[in-house]
Design an enzyme around this catalytic site. Structure first.
Site, mmCIF file in Angstrom:
data_model
loop_
_atom_site.group_PDB
_atom_site.id
_atom_site.type_symbol
_atom_site.label_atom_id
_atom_site.label_comp_id
_atom_site.label_asym_id
_atom_site.label_seq_id
_atom_site.Cartn_x
_atom_site.Cartn_y
_atom_site.Cartn_z
ATOM 1 N N CYS A 124 0.812 -1.220 0.000
ATOM 2 C CA CYS A 124 0.000 0.000 0.000
ATOM 3 C C CYS A 124 0.849 1.276 0.000
ATOM 4 O O CYS A 124 0.334 2.366 -0.242
ATOM 5 C CB CYS A 124 -0.930 0.012 1.210
ATOM 6 S SG CYS A 124 -2.082 -1.380 1.232
ATOM 7 N N THR A 156 -10.035 -25.003 1.226
ATOM 8 C CA THR A 156 -10.567 -25.141 -0.130
ATOM 9 C C THR A 156 -11.347 -26.447 -0.255
ATOM 10 O O THR A 156 -11.588 -27.145 0.736
ATOM 11 C CB THR A 156 -9.426 -25.117 -1.160
ATOM 12 O OG1 THR A 156 -8.653 -26.317 -1.035
ATOM 13 C CG2 THR A 156 -8.518 -23.911 -0.952
ATOM 14 N N LEU A 200 -6.135 -17.932 0.944
ATOM 15 C CA LEU A 200 -6.479 -16.669 1.594
ATOM 16 C C LEU A 200 -6.099 -15.491 0.711
ATOM 17 O O LEU A 200 -5.461 -15.640 -0.324
ATOM 18 C CB LEU A 200 -5.768 -16.541 2.942
ATOM 19 C CG LEU A 200 -4.253 -16.201 2.936
ATOM 20 C CD1 LEU A 200 -3.818 -15.704 4.306
ATOM 21 C CD2 LEU A 200 -3.407 -17.369 2.497
ATOM 22 N N LYS A 203 -21.135 15.901 21.322
ATOM 23 C CA LYS A 203 -21.913 14.946 20.525
ATOM 24 C C LYS A 203 -21.127 14.738 19.232
ATOM 25 O O LYS A 203 -21.158 15.584 18.334
ATOM 26 C CB LYS A 203 -23.321 15.488 20.251
ATOM 27 C CG LYS A 203 -24.202 15.500 21.483
ATOM 28 C CD LYS A 203 -25.626 15.928 21.169
ATOM 29 C CE LYS A 203 -25.724 17.411 20.905
ATOM 30 N NZ LYS A 203 -27.123 17.889 20.804
#
Length: 814
Positions: A42, A273, A281, A435
């Site tokens: 990334c 599998t 994965l 809030k």
């Protein structure tokens, strides 16, 4: 036990490390066809753009380091070319020695990842066309930029990685154009939220072409042209393909492993599998999505790392840990914006025919009164039956990451909008509001779910029939005049109760304001006063205006240019930032003028102001000097405006016309002078002239209400209030006042001779469209509040008045 792992990076490397921690005796072999076993995938775009300056920082672990620490047999430049599930072995091509050999296994892990989609477009194999999936791709792009110094780049595809490349190519000094086949960038979010990204890209002078399909790449000398289905062409020096990825499943297919309907390897909840000794994965597999209850392709590093840990435990200890799927929580930086999503978008929910409601809210990154509170836009999707949270999207400049994480946890835990209300967050003014925006999203959603407000969305506005609907803008007059929905009537929410008898009960009424709050208040007033069909525009004008704004930047093409090169993309714009917070009129305008004179044509000023009259002043000032207001935003009481300096010819063109208008300054509060002012104003207005009256200092007393609401004032304000006339009915004569007797006598004589009273003249002026502007600076000095003045009065400053005089041929001082 002998365990083979095909592929490194996030999934494979994580699995290998966890396996060793779980079983010190296991024989673990990891095959990686590339040179690098574990790196920060990334982070690749940020090395290209220069944010990451040291290439070595991208490598999480080297093959040598991995081997020493975990005693794992790491074999780089080793490509597995076949899997034999019957004999439990793999065939490996040693790329360094160009040899092929066989390796047996007890358990096999497939982590082959995904490959970049490369469609069969003519010219796609040009050496100036790149994709970014791994370190060699990154090195190739970086080397090309450093060696050939390209000036223009096209990124095909507006996904998360594509836009990260846009930013980093821009940072590397290139002009960039994005071409996207869909009508929006960033597919995981909905169009309305993506429109915020579109406008931000445009503000960064990035070319943006939506709904465009590439048909050919054509090499012409030093440039490569991108030909589009619309017959447009873009000439560039390099191209980045970011169309998307697909699971790399060739090995699995040939081995006879079951493949899912979406093209990924099919696995169960244990990541096993169709063969009991083979696990898989990462980006290569189809993963369960708990929102849609179906399997999806979700190629993200976070889920891959978690899967690796669970998979390793299941291999060592037996299948006892389930992977419960992923909701696809993702985030990306796009220049100054942060864009994040979790769960399902409206598009996905509609495609899956899952009933849902949506709500938009806009807030700030932290308490508005604390400096640098930045805007934050949120959209949530939830079930109309029980309020179950189905998805969330957040776009903003700060604090996006922690909000999307809060939303994601509620979604993962199958929580509801009521859970959003109960989210307990760490609060202090620099970090949040009492809030939090997450809480507010829950509050607003509850109002919708419980029928306390009926909402309408931005895309529904254009469908409304004016014979059936009335649209009311509940913002202030100044906000309305700056920009509004076509056909809307302006009734500020604070004045709404006075206009209830005028509103039609045989029509549906739609309210809107800036972000939705005042529209909600207005709708509550009507619902409790007998109006049955009342709606509020979710997200207010902020969501609406962004979504209906032109999204693409087609003007980057010169249709008359032989080469059709990209144009109108500005580089190296000089931007000066001015902090005028705390200054009262005319301070902000003076700061603006001072800096405006110092910048060049095309450069921009960004100014932050707390004087709420500044919006009106800015409009007037920009018209006077011919400047262009690029953006204007008011968040948490801080107005942020961006102004671009026009060329002298453009400025002269904008300012050369002077109308037959009349202006006057009313400085005095004597009854006779006030009468003269309104007699002249009404006379001019009756002749069809545009009249503007600027009330300053003592003149403010003329336009005070007779019946004023109770307002809070400091000690100085109270003292001024006691010493000054309370309204026009308390004004005195300039001569022969005689302790107030003169004023009484004057009013009696006027009445006897059928001469209109001052108050009647003032009402006539209002009816005739005479504009009355109250000086904000004088109000502040004298402790006069907005609520004390006539409702039709505009709060403005010197710039607002001077703008009117620039378009007038008569100006009086009274």
């Amino acid at each position: 036990m002998k365990i083979l792992i095909i592929g490194g990076v996030a999934g494979g490397a994580t699995t290998a490390a966890r396996l060793r921690r779980m079983d010190e005796k296991a024989q673990i072999v990891l095959f990686e066809r590339g040179e690098y076993v574990s790196y920060a995938n990334c982070g690749l775009p940020y090395y290209i753009g220069g944010a990451i300056t040291e290439r070595d920082r991208l490598f999480v672990q080297t093959a040598e380091g991995f081997t020493k620490r975990f005693n794992i047999d790491i074999r780089v430049k080793s490509e597995v070319i076949a899997i034999d599930v019957k004999n439990k072995s793999v065939r490996v091509h040693d790329l360094s020695k160009d040899e092929i050999y066989t390796e047996s296994y007890d358990k096999l892990v497939v982590s082959t990842g995904a490959e970049a989609i490369k469609p069969p477009i003519v010219g796609i194999n040009d050496k100036r066309i790149f994709s970014l999936r791994n370190v060699p791709d990154m090195d190739q792009i970086k080397e090309y930029i450093d060696k050939y110094q390209p000036k223009k780049a096209v990124v095909v595809g507006g996904g998360f990685i594509g836009l990260e490349m846009v930013e980093n190519l821009h940072e590397a000094g290139l002009e960039v154009c994005v071409i996207e086949r869909a009508d929006q960038v960033m597919a995981p979010i909905d169009f309305s939220m993506a429109s915020i990204v579109h406008q931000h890209l445009k503000s960064k002078n990035v070319g943006l072409l939506l709904d465009e399909n590439v048909t050919e790449f054509r090499s012409e000398g030093d440039e490569i042209k991108v030909l589009l289905e619309s017959k447009k062409e873009v000439a560039a020096d390099m191209i980045i393909l970011s169309i998307g990825v697909r699971p790399e499943t060739k090995l699995a297919k040939e081995a006879g492993l079951e493949i899912g309907s979406l093209g990924g390897i099919k696995v169960d909840e244990y990541l096993q599998t169709s063969d009991e000794d083979v696990y898989a994965l990462g980006d290569a597999v189809e993963i369960f999505n708990p929102i849609t209850t179906k399997h999806s392709l979700i190629p993200l590093a976070g889920p891959a790392n978690k899967q690796g840990r669970i998979l390793a435990d299941n291999i060592v200890e037996g299948n006892h840990r389930k992977y419960n799927g992923t909701i696809g929580t993702s985030i990306a930086k796009v220049f100054d914006l942060t864009v994040a999503a979790a769960g399902a978008s409206s598009k996905l929910l509609e495609r899956e025919q899952i009933a849902h409601l949506s709500s938009y809210t806009h807030g700030s990154s932290h308490a508005g009164y604390y400096p640098n509170a930045l805007p934050l836009s949120i959209k949530i999707n939830f079930s109309p039956e029980d309020g179950k949270l189905l998805g969330a999207q957040v776009v903003g400049f700060d604090g996006v990451d922690k909000r999307i994480d809060l939303f994601a946890q509620v979604i993962r835990n199958e929580g509801t909008i009521y859970d959003l209300q109960e989210v307990e967050h760490a609060y202090a003014p620099p970090f949040s509001s009492a809030k939090d925006p997450v809480n507010m999203a829950g509050f607003v959603a509850e109002n919708i779910l419980k029928g306390k407000v009926n909402i309408i969305h931005w895309q529904d506005i254009k469908k409304l029939d004016s014979s059936e609907y009335m649209i009311i803008d509940s913002r202030t007059k100044e906000e309305y005049e700056f920009a509004h929905i076509k056909g809307a009537v302006n009734i500020p929410v604070d004045e709404l109760r006075n206009h209830l008898p005028e509103l039609p009960k045989n029509k549906k009424i739609v309210f809107y304001c800036a972000v939705g709050l005042r529209g909600y208040l207005a709708s509550r007033i009507l619902l409790q006063n007998g109006f049955l069909q009342v709606y509020n525009l979710s997200g207010g004008y902020k969501t609406y205006s962004s979504a209906i704004e032109k999204q693409s930047t087609d003007t980057i093409f010169s249709k008359n240019n032989k080469d059709k090169k990209m144009i109108n993309i500005k580089k190296d714009i000089k931007t000066i930032t001015i902090d005028a917070c705390g200054l009262q009129c005319p301070g902000p305008i003076m700061q603006l003028k001072k800096n405006y004179d110092q910048i060049n044509d095309g450069d921009q000023l960004e100014i932050k102001v707390t004087d709420q009259a500044f919006s009106e002043d800015l409009k007037g000032w920009s018209r006077m000097v011919g400047a262009e207001v690029i953006s204007l935003d008011n968040v948490g009481g801080v107005i942020t405006a961006r102004i671009e300096k026009a060329s002298k010819n453009q400025s002269d063109e904008k300012t050369k016309s002077v109308g037959d208008n009349k202006t006057m300054v009313v400085f005095n509060d004597d009854l006779d002078r006030a009468l003269a002012s309104f007699v002249i104003a009404n006379g001019a207005a009756a002749s069809g002239k545009k009249v503007s009256m600027f009330f300053t200092f003592w003149g403010l007393n003329v336009i005070k209400k007779t019946n004023k609401p109770k307002v809070s004032k400091d000690i100085m304000g109270k003292m001024f209030g006691m010493m000054l006339p309370s309204s026009s009915k308390k004004l005195s004569l300039s001569k022969m006042n005689m302790g107030g007797m003169g004023s009484i006598m004057m009013r009696r004589i006027m009445k006897k001779k059928n001469i209109e009273s001052l108050e009647t003249l003032m009402q006539q002026a209002i009816d005739n469209g005479v504009e009355m502007i109250a000086c904000s600076m004088s109000m502040d000095v004298m402790g006069i509040k907005r609520e004390e003045l006539l409702d039709t009065v505009t709060i403005g400053g010197v710039a607002a008045y001077l703008d009117r005089t620039d378009h007038a041929n008569t100006n009086l001082f009274i």
